[in-house]
Design an enzyme around this catalytic site. Structure first.
Site, PDB file in Angstrom:
ATOM      1  N   ASN A   1      13.632   4.451   5.220  1.00 54.16           N
ATOM      2  CA  ASN A   1      12.647   3.426   5.560  1.00 54.16           C
ATOM      3  C   ASN A   1      11.483   4.083   6.285  1.00 54.16           C
ATOM      4  O   ASN A   1      11.643   5.142   6.906  1.00 54.16           O
ATOM      5  CB  ASN A   1      13.308   2.405   6.490  1.00 54.16           C
ATOM      6  CG  ASN A   1      12.361   1.294   6.912  1.00 54.16           C
ATOM      7  OD1 ASN A   1      11.593   0.767   6.097  1.00 54.16           O
ATOM      8  ND2 ASN A   1      12.385   0.921   8.187  1.00 54.16           N
TER       9      ASN A   1
ATOM     10  N   SER B   1       0.839  -1.209   0.000  1.00 53.96           N
ATOM     11  CA  SER B   1       0.000   0.000   0.000  1.00 53.96           C
ATOM     12  C   SER B   1       0.876   1.263   0.000  1.00 53.96           C
ATOM     13  O   SER B   1       0.534   2.261  -0.643  1.00 53.96           O
ATOM     14  CB  SER B   1      -0.970   0.004   1.187  1.00 53.96           C
ATOM     15  OG  SER B   1      -0.283   0.120   2.397  1.00 53.96           O
ATOM     16  N   ASN B   2       2.014   1.203   0.680  1.00 57.44           N
ATOM     17  CA  ASN B   2       2.916   2.364   0.643  1.00 57.44           C
ATOM     18  C   ASN B   2       3.538   2.533  -0.741  1.00 57.44           C
ATOM     19  O   ASN B   2       3.716   3.663  -1.209  1.00 57.44           O
ATOM     20  CB  ASN B   2       4.012   2.233   1.706  1.00 57.44           C
ATOM     21  CG  ASN B   2       3.526   2.660   3.072  1.00 57.44           C
ATOM     22  OD1 ASN B   2       3.409   3.843   3.358  1.00 57.44           O
ATOM     23  ND2 ASN B   2       3.197   1.689   3.912  1.00 57.44           N
TER      24      ASN B   2
ATOM     25  N   MET C   1      10.991  -6.465   4.551  1.00 53.45           N
ATOM     26  CA  MET C   1      11.199  -7.075   5.863  1.00 53.45           C
ATOM     27  C   MET C   1      12.536  -7.812   5.949  1.00 53.45           C
ATOM     28  O   MET C   1      12.583  -9.007   6.242  1.00 53.45           O
ATOM     29  CB  MET C   1      10.040  -8.017   6.177  1.00 53.45           C
ATOM     30  CG  MET C   1       8.718  -7.292   6.304  1.00 53.45           C
ATOM     31  SD  MET C   1       8.841  -5.916   7.483  1.00 53.45           S
ATOM     32  CE  MET C   1       7.120  -5.505   7.688  1.00 53.45           C
ATOM     33  N   ARG C   2      13.600  -7.063   5.710  1.00 55.23           N
ATOM     34  CA  ARG C   2      14.927  -7.663   5.654  1.00 55.23           C
ATOM     35  C   ARG C   2      15.945  -6.574   5.978  1.00 55.23           C
ATOM     36  O   ARG C   2      15.774  -5.432   5.541  1.00 55.23           O
ATOM     37  CB  ARG C   2      15.118  -8.152   4.212  1.00 55.23           C
ATOM     38  CG  ARG C   2      16.276  -9.022   3.942  1.00 55.23           C
ATOM     39  CD  ARG C   2      16.123  -9.616   2.551  1.00 55.23           C
ATOM     40  NE  ARG C   2      15.038 -10.587   2.493  1.00 55.23           N
ATOM     41  CZ  ARG C   2      15.124 -11.814   2.985  1.00 55.23           C
ATOM     42  NH1 ARG C   2      16.225 -12.237   3.523  1.00 55.23           N
ATOM     43  NH2 ARG C   2      14.083 -12.629   2.929  1.00 55.23           N
ATOM     44  N   LEU C   3      16.957  -6.928   6.757  1.00 53.82           N
ATOM     45  CA  LEU C   3      17.992  -5.932   7.062  1.00 53.82           C
ATOM     46  C   LEU C   3      18.832  -5.666   5.814  1.00 53.82           C
ATOM     47  O   LEU C   3      19.146  -6.591   5.070  1.00 53.82           O
ATOM     48  CB  LEU C   3      18.910  -6.446   8.171  1.00 53.82           C
ATOM     49  CG  LEU C   3      18.434  -6.278   9.604  1.00 53.82           C
ATOM     50  CD1 LEU C   3      19.454  -6.877  10.567  1.00 53.82           C
ATOM     51  CD2 LEU C   3      18.192  -4.814   9.943  1.00 53.82           C
ATOM     52  N   ILE C   4      19.194  -4.412   5.618  1.00 52.59           N
ATOM     53  CA  ILE C   4      20.042  -4.056   4.475  1.00 52.59           C
ATOM     54  C   ILE C   4      21.509  -4.314   4.859  1.00 52.59           C
ATOM     55  O   ILE C   4      21.943  -3.949   5.955  1.00 52.59           O
ATOM     56  CB  ILE C   4      19.836  -2.561   4.121  1.00 52.59           C
ATOM     57  CG1 ILE C   4      18.375  -2.303   3.683  1.00 52.59           C
ATOM     58  CG2 ILE C   4      20.804  -2.098   3.043  1.00 52.59           C
ATOM     59  CD1 ILE C   4      17.954  -2.968   2.399  1.00 52.59           C
TER      60      ILE C   4
ATOM     61  N   LYS D   1      23.798 -12.908   1.589  1.00 42.36           N
ATOM     62  CA  LYS D   1      23.182 -11.595   1.389  1.00 42.36           C
ATOM     63  C   LYS D   1      24.011 -10.768   0.403  1.00 42.36           C
ATOM     64  O   LYS D   1      23.492 -10.067  -0.453  1.00 42.36           O
ATOM     65  CB  LYS D   1      23.106 -10.876   2.738  1.00 42.36           C
ATOM     66  CG  LYS D   1      22.480  -9.506   2.653  1.00 42.36           C
ATOM     67  CD  LYS D   1      22.275  -8.879   4.006  1.00 42.36           C
ATOM     68  CE  LYS D   1      21.138  -9.536   4.723  1.00 42.36           C
ATOM     69  NZ  LYS D   1      20.376  -8.628   5.574  1.00 42.36           N
TER      70      LYS D   1
ATOM     71  N   HIS E   1       8.614   3.124   9.273  1.00 41.28           N
ATOM     72  CA  HIS E   1       8.364   2.127  10.322  1.00 41.28           C
ATOM     73  C   HIS E   1       7.109   2.535  11.099  1.00 41.28           C
ATOM     74  O   HIS E   1       6.949   3.706  11.452  1.00 41.28           O
ATOM     75  CB  HIS E   1       9.574   2.039  11.247  1.00 41.28           C
ATOM     76  CG  HIS E   1       9.413   0.982  12.290  1.00 41.28           C
ATOM     77  ND1 HIS E   1       9.565  -0.358  12.008  1.00 41.28           N
ATOM     78  CD2 HIS E   1       9.086   1.056  13.599  1.00 41.28           C
ATOM     79  CE1 HIS E   1       9.341  -1.056  13.102  1.00 41.28           C
ATOM     80  NE2 HIS E   1       9.041  -0.228  14.083  1.00 41.28           N
TER      81      HIS E   1
HETATM   82  C1  GAR Z   1       4.035  -0.540   6.694  1.00 38.94           C
HETATM   83  O1  GAR Z   1       3.106  -0.201   7.687  1.00 38.94           O
HETATM   84  C2  GAR Z   1       5.447  -0.252   7.150  1.00 38.94           C
HETATM   85  O2  GAR Z   1       5.519   0.810   8.053  1.00 38.94           O
HETATM   86  C3  GAR Z   1       5.830  -1.551   7.795  1.00 38.94           C
HETATM   87  O3  GAR Z   1       5.288  -2.536   6.971  1.00 38.94           O
HETATM   88  C4  GAR Z   1       4.055  -2.056   6.446  1.00 38.94           C
HETATM   89  C5  GAR Z   1       3.981  -2.404   4.986  1.00 38.94           C
HETATM   90  O4  GAR Z   1       2.715  -2.157   4.482  1.00 38.94           O
HETATM   91  N1  GAR Z   1       7.252  -1.669   7.891  1.00 38.94           N
HETATM   92  C6  GAR Z   1       7.885  -2.242   8.907  1.00 38.94           C
HETATM   93  O5  GAR Z   1       7.317  -2.780   9.843  1.00 38.94           O
HETATM   94  C7  GAR Z   1       9.409  -2.174   8.818  1.00 38.94           C
HETATM   95  N2  GAR Z   1      10.024  -2.555  10.026  1.00 38.94           N
HETATM   96  P1  GAR Z   1       2.448  -2.074   2.913  1.00 38.94           P
HETATM   97  O6  GAR Z   1       3.091  -3.331   2.306  1.00 38.94           O
HETATM   98  O7  GAR Z   1       0.971  -2.095   2.758  1.00 38.94           O
HETATM   99  O8  GAR Z   1       3.088  -0.823   2.409  1.00 38.94           O
END
Ligand code: GAR
Length: 198
Positions: free
Chosen positions: A110, A16-17, A93-96, A68, A112
């Site tokens: 990023n 969604s982002n 969802m992975r450390l860079i 990696k 969060h």
């Molecule tokens: C978002 O809310 C973002 O802040 C979070 O994952 C979601 C992804 O949503 N990120 C983390 O938790 C990073 N640690 P989306 O796939 O709908 O954009």
């Protein structure tokens, strides 16, 4: 140099982002354009969103690589071919690792779903609910080698209404994220371009 910075979005899930960033970039005033999606989960919904938006995608499975460093080297290659100058992680969802961090110093950000430094890592919303806090929020920050530890760029708080569940809170935070993240990216990319001119 083009008058828009070329950015890549990295995502692992729903996206969604990703969509809010792409939608923003369609405005003529946007200082960035999204030229590539990098996705580490072949089943992720975000891949379909990219297809619909006509944005090229590099999808990979980390387990098919030995390290990696190996998959990040391939990502760097793809980023170079696409002319990517800036990276936005959006639910990646992975450390860079070092390979990407060194190639894109101060150019990876990023989002969060908490008011960092509170509730870093996985399930930030669940952590907030468990703590019983009355507000949480969203944070945009630079990425370093740690888990959600880089310097904070922008934050916005939201109240947690009584009796909210995880889905309620996530929806409230994401509404904020979808406004905040593209706007912050716009400001950051504008600054990078101004710096390149001077
Ligand atoms: C978002 O809310 C973002 O802040 C979070 O994952 C979601 C992804 O949503 N990120 C983390 O938790 C990073 N640690 P989306 O796939 O709908 O954009």
């Amino acid at each position: 140099m083009s008058n828009r910075l070329k950015i890549a979005v990295f995502a692992s899930g729903n996206g969604s982002n990703f969509t809010s960033i792409v939608d923003f970039s369609s405005h003529s005033q946007s200082s960035f354009e999204v030229v590539l999606l990098i996705c580490d989960r072949p089943q992720a919904k975000v891949i379909n969103r990219a297809k619909q938006a006509g944005i090229p995608t590099f999808v990979f499975s980390p387990k098919q690589y030995e390290s990696k460093e190996q998959f990040e080297s391939e990502i760097v290659q793809k980023l170079h071919v696409a002319g990517v100058q800036f990276i936005a992680l959006a639910g990646y969802m992975r450390l860079i690792g070092k390979t990407l961090l060194e190639e894109y110093k101060q150019r990876i950000v990023n989002i969060h779903p908490s008011l960092l430094p509170k509730f870093p890592g996985k399930d930030a919303v669940g952590q907030a609910l468990q703590k019983g806090v009355s507000e949480t929020g969203a944070t945009v920050h630079y990425v370093d080698e740690g888990m959600d530890t880089g310097p904070i760029i922008a934050q916005q708080s939201v109240p947690i209404p009584p009796n909210s569940d995880r889905d309620d809170v996530q929806a409230i935070i994401q509404q904020v994220e979808h406004q905040l993240y593209p706007q912050v990216l716009h400001e950051l990319c504008k600054k990078v371009m101004e710096g390149a001119k001077s």
